[in-house]
Write a protein that holds these residues in place. Structure first.
Motif, short mmCIF file in Angstrom:
data_model
loop_
_atom_site.label_atom_id
_atom_site.label_comp_id
_atom_site.label_asym_id
_atom_site.label_seq_id
_atom_site.Cartn_x
_atom_site.Cartn_y
_atom_site.Cartn_z
N UNK A 133 0.87 -1.18 0.00
CA UNK A 133 0.00 0.00 0.00
C UNK A 133 0.91 1.23 0.00
N UNK A 134 0.58 2.22 -0.82
CA UNK A 134 1.31 3.49 -0.78
C UNK A 134 0.32 4.59 -0.42
N UNK A 146 -3.18 4.32 11.65
CA UNK A 146 -3.65 3.28 12.57
C UNK A 146 -4.49 2.26 11.81
N UNK A 147 -5.42 2.75 11.00
CA UNK A 147 -6.27 1.84 10.22
C UNK A 147 -5.48 1.17 9.11
N UNK A 148 -4.61 1.92 8.44
CA UNK A 148 -3.83 1.36 7.32
C UNK A 148 -2.92 0.24 7.81
N UNK A 149 -2.23 0.46 8.93
CA UNK A 149 -1.31 -0.55 9.44
C UNK A 149 -2.05 -1.79 9.94
N UNK A 150 -3.25 -1.59 10.47
CA UNK A 150 -4.04 -2.75 10.90
C UNK A 150 -4.37 -3.63 9.70
N UNK A 158 3.32 -4.63 2.62
CA UNK A 158 4.28 -3.57 2.89
C UNK A 158 3.55 -2.23 2.79
N UNK A 159 3.91 -1.28 3.64
CA UNK A 159 3.35 0.07 3.57
C UNK A 159 4.49 1.05 3.32
N UNK A 160 4.38 1.79 2.21
CA UNK A 160 5.36 2.83 1.88
C UNK A 160 4.65 4.17 2.05
N UNK A 161 5.03 4.90 3.08
CA UNK A 161 4.42 6.21 3.33
C UNK A 161 4.97 7.22 2.32
N UNK A 162 4.08 7.76 1.50
CA UNK A 162 4.47 8.81 0.56
C UNK A 162 4.36 10.14 1.31
N UNK A 163 5.49 10.55 1.88
CA UNK A 163 5.54 11.78 2.69
C UNK A 163 6.16 12.94 1.91
N UNK A 164 5.97 12.94 0.60
CA UNK A 164 6.58 13.97 -0.24
C UNK A 164 6.09 15.36 0.12
N UNK A 165 4.87 15.45 0.67
CA UNK A 165 4.32 16.76 1.01
C UNK A 165 4.23 17.01 2.51
N UNK A 166 4.73 16.08 3.31
CA UNK A 166 4.43 16.18 4.75
C UNK A 166 5.64 16.28 5.67
N UNK A 167 6.82 16.59 5.15
CA UNK A 167 7.96 16.76 6.04
C UNK A 167 7.71 17.91 7.02
#
Length: 380
Positions: A133-134, A146-150, A158-167
């Protein structure tokens, strides 16, 4: 008036930037110089992760974790449709298939029910294997991890957090970038933490994964660059960009505080005439963008332009409707929000150096236009 005022930031740290750039040029270590490691260490301390692996751009920062996880043909990766193309592009580049999921109408982040339905569909069809999931922290607001990781833990994804806009953003006391199996970000100049070119980074607490990511980013190297243990790519953060990012990181927290003030002023000034974005409980958006919604969007955008006020529509067309991605799978429950948002969303000037006078002019211009063209519009 600037939509994002990089010039004001540059003036604030001009002398420090010049000294940092001059030092790199004088030392002549343009590739993997000491500033790269220094920046990685300082960013790791800021967001609270064990490893930061810098790379050439934000797209590679999403692609390399897919390589490390062995994602490829026959695999499904679940992505939101209302986002920039890179989120789905990397899945296709890895020879897997993006599966498009709708977004929540309030947060613009991946919708949990839509995600669940997509996973059930893919498993029932049996053609693809669910692999990752991205989620995207759109406009700077963290997704519902919390919901995504559950879901991910239940399904072995695998979960890849797309934090391109959230630093600089956070959720429940944890900084964006640390959620999921691995986090990825972009240092494109317009991002909350941006360099003066392309750049990216990946975040993980997993020692083995960090080693793999470094290898894939450097031609698949083993002990040395001439010891190739896997097929990789050339994806390194330039030393000059690392030096610039060190100076920008030093003021990031101060800028985050300023962004909160700007966002609250927008919400307080516009919330009764348009749908105006606010932080959610427990979250601090990095406010990469500030979005409003109104059915009068097109007219408002034109009116703002006439008054010399810039504005941008993100995103004009959702990914599942793009020519390059229209044949990939999509959630069975539909993508209504992703299709409807581009008709009414508008992003306003947002940066830490936006003056109260300029912001008041933006707010007044919007209020006058909405008030003269319609009655009360939904508040946030």
């Amino acid at each position: 008036m600037q939509f994002i005022d990089l010039g004001a930031q540059r003036e604030r740290i001009r002398d420090r930037l010049k000294a940092a750039i001059d030092r790199v040029v004088d030392e002549g270590r343009y590739i993997l110089g000491p500033q790269v490691t220094e920046f990685e260490n300082k960013l790791a301390a800021y967001i609270g992760t064990k490893h930061v692996v810098a790379c050439a751009n934000g797209t590679d920062a999403l692609l390399l974790p897919l390589f490390a996880a062995g994602v490829g043909p026959g695999d499904a990766v679940f992505v939101p449709s209302f986002t920039f193309a890179a989120t789905a592009e990397v899945v296709a580049l890895a020879k897997a298939e993006p599966v498009f999921v709708d977004v929540d109408p309030h947060t613009y982040n991946i919708d949990i029910a839509s995600l669940e339905a997509a996973i059930v569909m893919i498993k029932k069809e049996g053609r693809l294997k669910p692999k990752a999931i991205i989620p995207v922290d759109l406009f700077g607001l963290a997704a519902d991890y919390e919901a995504i990781m559950a879901i991910a833990n239940r399904e072995g994804l695998m979960v890849i957090e797309d934090a391109a806009q959230s630093m600089g953003g956070s959720l429940d006391g944890k900084m964006c970038g640390v959620f999921g199996t691995v986090g990825s970000t972009s240092f494109y100049p317009a991002k909350p933490l941006g360099c003066y070119g392309d750049g990216g980074a990946m975040f993980t607490n997993d020692d083995a994964l960090a080693e793999q990511l470094r290898s894939f980013a450097f031609h698949g190297k083993g002990e040395t660059q001439y010891d190739n243990v896997r097929v990789g790519i050339n994806s390194r953060l330039d030393t000059l960009q690392a030096a610039i990012l060190i100076e920008k990181l030093a003021i990031l927290e101060d800028e985050m505080v300023a962004r909160q003030v700007v966002a609250k002023r927008y919400a307080d000034g516009l919330g009764d005439v348009v749908t105006a974005t606010r932080n959610l409980d427990g979250s601090r958006s990095a406010w990469a963008q500030y979005a409003i919604e109104t059915p009068k969007r097109d007219g408002l955008k034109a009116h703002l332009g006439e008054k010399g006020i810039p504005s941008v529509i993100y995103y004009v067309k959702p990914l599942h409707a793009q020519v390059a991605y229209r044949d990939y799978p999509r959630t069975p429950t539909g993508l209504t929000v992703s299709e409807d948002l581009p008709k009414r969303i508008l992003c306003l000037p947002m940066h830490p150096y936006l003056s109260e006078a300029d912001q008041d002019r933006i707010i007044e211009t919007i209020r006058n236009y909405i008030g003269s063209n319609s009655a009360h519009v939904a508040a946030a």
